[in-house]
Design a protein around this motif. Structure first.
Motif: not given
Length: 160
Positions: A88-100, A102-111, A128-130
């Motif tokens: 949930a945190v990764s998905g929420t932060l992943g909606a932020l614009p820019g590369t930051g 996209r790096y939020a995906q690294l927080l979720a183990p399955f992503q 979308n990948l980091a």
């Protein structure tokens, strides 16, 4: 390390046994040409490598989380909770614009594992990948190293 090895082995077996059954079934039903056999065997090897990545990362992470619970039911709930909350945190932060974002995906183990699969095993990109593919490898190594450190620290504290 025995508990960790047992967990990783159990997760690996849990994922690999169905893959083995699928592989044997596909080998039994193909046209028996050498190229079909090689193709199925190559796909099976990639799937087993992916299962090994999942077993190591999820096993270490799950053991590190569960080490702080006094009861098995609480340990199970805490591991599931961490997986859900980080997604949930990764998905929420992943909606932020820019590369930051996209790096939020690294927080979720399955992503994280999905990006690792794409990077190491040249898998199909599902989202979308980091910005850099090696970041998945670095993050996975950090998760495993931190998990092992937490386990060692926790078990040393219990032993004394």
């Amino acid at each position: 390390f025995a508990k960790l090895a047992a967990m990783v082995t159990a997760l690996f077996a849990l994922v690999t046994v169905p893959l083995l059954v699928y592989y044997l079934g596909s080998i039994a039903t193909i046209s028996h040409s050498a190229s079909d056999f090689r193709h199925q065997s190559a796909q099976f090897a990639v799937r087993v490598a992916n299962a090994a990545l999942h077993a190591v990362v999820l096993g270490v992470l799950g053991m590190a989380i569960a080490a702080f619970s006094s009861r098995r039911a609480f340990a199970t709930a805490s591991v599931i909770g961490v997986y859900l909350i980080t997604a949930a945190v990764s998905g929420t932060l992943g909606a932020l614009p820019g590369t930051g974002g996209r790096y939020a995906q690294l927080l979720a183990p399955f992503q994280l594992l999905d990006g690792l699969r794409v990077w190491l095993l040249h898998g199909k990109v599902l989202h979308n990948l980091a910005p850099t593919m090696p970041s998945y490898g670095v993050a996975a190594l950090l998760v495993v190293a931190l998990g092992i450190f937490v386990l060692l620290h926790r078990y040393n504290r219990i032993a004394t």
